[in-house]
Design a protein around this motif. Structure first.
Motif, PDB file in Angstrom:
ATOM      1  N   CYS A 347       0.820  -1.222   0.000  1.00 43.69           N
ATOM      2  CA  CYS A 347       0.000   0.000   0.000  1.00 43.69           C
ATOM      3  C   CYS A 347       0.851   1.269   0.000  1.00 43.69           C
ATOM      4  CB  CYS A 347      -0.969   0.031   1.184  1.00 43.69           C
ATOM      5  SG  CYS A 347      -2.206  -1.277   1.132  1.00 43.69           S
ATOM      6  N   CYS A 348       2.114   1.153  -0.405  1.00 41.88           N
ATOM      7  CA  CYS A 348       2.986   2.317  -0.497  1.00 41.88           C
ATOM      8  C   CYS A 348       2.759   3.030  -1.827  1.00 41.88           C
ATOM      9  CB  CYS A 348       4.451   1.894  -0.372  1.00 41.88           C
ATOM     10  SG  CYS A 348       4.845   1.166   1.225  1.00 41.88           S
ATOM     11  N   VAL A 349       3.059   4.328  -1.848  1.00 41.33           N
ATOM     12  CA  VAL A 349       2.901   5.139  -3.046  1.00 41.33           C
ATOM     13  C   VAL A 349       4.281   5.498  -3.575  1.00 41.33           C
ATOM     14  CG1 VAL A 349       2.034   7.313  -3.969  1.00 41.33           C
ATOM     15  CG2 VAL A 349       0.690   6.055  -2.284  1.00 41.33           C
ATOM     16  N   GLU A 356      -0.473   4.458 -11.557  1.00 38.90           N
ATOM     17  CA  GLU A 356      -0.020   3.497 -10.540  1.00 38.90           C
ATOM     18  C   GLU A 356      -1.142   3.169  -9.565  1.00 38.90           C
ATOM     19  OE1 GLU A 356       2.543   4.070  -6.614  1.00 38.90           O
ATOM     20  OE2 GLU A 356       3.803   4.218  -8.390  1.00 38.90           O
ATOM     21  N   LYS A 357      -1.888   4.177  -9.142  1.00 38.30           N
ATOM     22  CA  LYS A 357      -2.979   3.962  -8.185  1.00 38.30           C
ATOM     23  C   LYS A 357      -4.026   3.007  -8.757  1.00 38.30           C
ATOM     24  CE  LYS A 357      -6.451   6.383  -5.414  1.00 38.30           C
ATOM     25  NZ  LYS A 357      -7.490   5.396  -5.734  1.00 38.30           N
ATOM     26  N   PRO A 381      -0.249   5.691   3.427  1.00 40.93           N
ATOM     27  CA  PRO A 381       1.030   5.348   2.797  1.00 40.93           C
ATOM     28  C   PRO A 381       2.235   6.043   3.431  1.00 40.93           C
ATOM     29  CG  PRO A 381      -0.659   5.785   1.145  1.00 40.93           C
ATOM     30  CD  PRO A 381      -1.231   6.191   2.460  1.00 40.93           C
ATOM     31  N   CYS A 390       7.863  -0.134   3.486  1.00 44.28           N
ATOM     32  CA  CYS A 390       7.758  -0.095   2.034  1.00 44.28           C
ATOM     33  C   CYS A 390       8.895  -0.906   1.420  1.00 44.28           C
ATOM     34  CB  CYS A 390       7.834   1.345   1.526  1.00 44.28           C
ATOM     35  SG  CYS A 390       6.356   2.308   1.829  1.00 44.28           S
TER      36      CYS A 390
END
Length: 569
Positions: A347-349, A356-357, A381, A390
């Protein structure tokens, strides 16, 4: 008789004031007698104080009112707020400073920005040979050596057969196999070669003999645990050749070995055949020495990869050493977890924006339907990144290794699945380490063909090449590095020769927009030194024996023996 009023302050004027004369009217009450200054005889005719202004009298009256009516203090906050509102109404909004919300340090993925800024300094600093100096504490105070005592006595009559289902990926299955050996030995049972449960994520239908050398497994354990390839016919006949008719135990996770003795053993003696499914993590990490010895024997001696896997792995190791001849055949192996499922699960950005989302939301829904969209679940995130959870990107791995003193002519082996968005994210890592290799680059298509569509077999090849590297770098945790770190300790005198970075610290370093190359390198060299000092660690309570084989699977050698063993190597 006429009653007269009593004056508390007494009469005024000269004379005695006889009791029969009427009392004068009462003087007006003063607000505070202590604050009234009366002229005295000794004042020497001092002039009276000047008269109070209108503002002073108003303030005095207000103070007197408050002292008499203390309950009015309850309205003080209301008065204050009203005053502030009246004041704000007279101020232009243009003159009010705006409040800027800044993300917490380390919560944003800024590594690409840092790489571009520091790249000229990094390229200019390419003279150090990190491989020659990386392990300074490897043999300090002596080394550890394998010392698993194998039994030479015959086994008593078996209490029955145990059949287990090993679920999960390659190394989770490995846990199940070793624990099954320990349970079967402790219960004096015969272990049937474990069955590998097909999983929708790994999608690997491989059987035990496809991954491990079954004959070696059985022969190594022959004096400690009976192992058979399949259940005898006369047993299966009793159950109409239907495994569902066999009594199945559903054991709680991390159950003690005594639970098996108290609950499983009586049924085993009665039925002569039981099964345990599922079996991953169904035995406590802490166990008596006899159980730990069987775990050691199974993991470090009995389990050996099949001939086909071992042959290709040895070929790839040989090719890696040939290509790193300038550094005496030493190379770095990196376990990179940046596959799509890992990026989605974290769930990292990163820097992929809306595209990407959308991709990660879809991947989460495919793999863990509804898990991340439950009502009330909040995903932060930034907090995940600050916490060091992450996965490191290929760029961050390269930046970290260059900062740890490994030059761009160092040979890297990358152990990984299919990298997410590889065309974009792998570019910086290849710029920093142009000699990087993978199994797909080292082996021909024909050599890889028998393993290509089997995730566990491909992972076994990566495991073998990483096992024989000079430096192993773990970036995310999981069963793969946990087993590999312990296996390397078993082979290399108790030292794991592993870089395990502090990812919380890395998140802050890579977020620092003002840090220079020298300062960053200093911090990363400290992280490398910390990994070196933690290379030799003793197992503590609730540690896994597969990661910490000392002292259950290994014995300490003195300095003289250590010197002899090193010279022999």
């Amino acid at each position: 008789m006429q009653l007269q009023a009593y004056n508390r302050l007494g009469s005024s004027g000269s004379g005695g004031g006889g009791g029969g004369s009427p009392s004068p009217p009462a003087s007006p009450r003063r607000s505070s007698p202590r604050l009234v200054r009366r002229p005295s005889k000794s004042s020497g005719g001092r002039p009276p104080p000047p008269p109070r202004s209108l503002m002073q009298r108003a303030a005095w009256m207000l103070l007197s009112l408050l002292l008499r009516r203390q309950g009015i203090f309850l309205f003080a906050p209301l008065i204050y707020v009203s005053g502030m509102l009246l004041y704000m109404g007279t101020v232009s909004l243009d003159s009010v400073p705006s409040i800027i919300s800044r993300p917490a340090p380390g919560s944003v993925y800024r590594s690409p920005e840092l790489y571009q800024r520091l790249r000229p300094s990094m390229d200019a600093d390419n003279s150090s040979d990190g491989l020659a100096t990386v392990w300074k504490h490897a043999y300090k105070g002596g080394v550890w050596r394998p010392c698993i005592n194998q039994s030479t006595n015959g086994l008593p009559e078996s209490n029955g057969y145990i059949f287990v289902e090993a679920n999960g990926g390659l190394n989770q299955q490995r846990t199940s196999i070793c624990n099954a050996v320990a349970v079967a030995g402790y219960l004096n049972a015969t272990l049937v070669i474990p069955n590998f449960h097909y999983h929708s994520i790994w999608r690997d239908p491989s059987k035990f003999s496809d991954i491990y050398d079954e004959d070696h497994f059985i022969s190594t354990l022959i004096n400690d645990v009976r192992v058979v390839s399949k259940v005898p016919e006369f047993i299966m006949e009793r159950y109409d050749y239907n495994m569902s008719n066999v009594h199945n135990f559903r054991i709680k996770a991390w159950s003690s070995i005594h639970h098996y003795k108290d609950v499983v053993l009586p049924k085993l003696i009665e039925e002569r055949f039981i099964r345990i499914s599922p079996f991953a993590n169904r035995l406590s990490l802490n166990a008596p020495p006899v159980v730990q010895r069987l775990r050691c024997l199974a993991n470090f001696e009995a389990l050996r990869f099949s001939k086909s896997i071992s042959t290709l792995a040895e070929t790839l190791v040989s090719r890696m050493k040939e290509r790193s001849a300038d550094s005496d055949g030493r190379y770095i192996a990196v376990h990179l977890r940046f596959e799509e499922d890992m990026v989605a699960f974290s769930c990292c950005v990163f820097d992929g924006g809306e595209q990407e989302k959308i991709a990660m939301d879809a991947a989460r829904e495919r793999g863990w339907r509804g898990k991340f969209t439950k009502r009330g679940r909040v995903i932060r995130p930034g907090v995940i990144r600050i916490s060091g959870k992450c996965p490191l990107t290929p760029l961050e791995v390269g930046l970290m290794l260059r900062g740890m003193g490994f030059s761009n002519n160092t040979l890297l082996y990358l152990a990984s699945g299919k990298i997410y968005n590889a065309e974009k994210v792998m570019g910086p890592l290849l710029e920093m380490f142009p000699l990087l290799q993978t199994k797909e680059m080292l082996a021909s298509a024909e050599e890889l063909a028998p393993f290509k569509n089997y995730s566990s077999r491909m992972a076994a090849i990566d495991y073998s090449v990483c096992l024989h590297s000079e430096v192993f770098v773990t970036t995310q945790g999981g069963n793969f590095p946990h087993f590999l770190i312990g296996h390397r300790r078993y082979l290399y005198g108790g030292h794991s020769k592993t870089i395990k970075p502090d990812k919380k610290k890395l998140a802050l370093l890579f977020d620092n927009r003002n840090i220079g190359w020298k300062a960053l390198k200093h911090q990363l060299l400290n992280i490398r030194a910390h990994s070196d000092s933690k290379g030799i660690e003793i197992k503590r309570a609730n540690d896994s024996i597969y990661t910490y084989p000392c002292p259950d699977c290994m014995c300490r050698s003195n300095k003289l023996e250590s010197t002899k063993s090193l010279s022999a190597q």
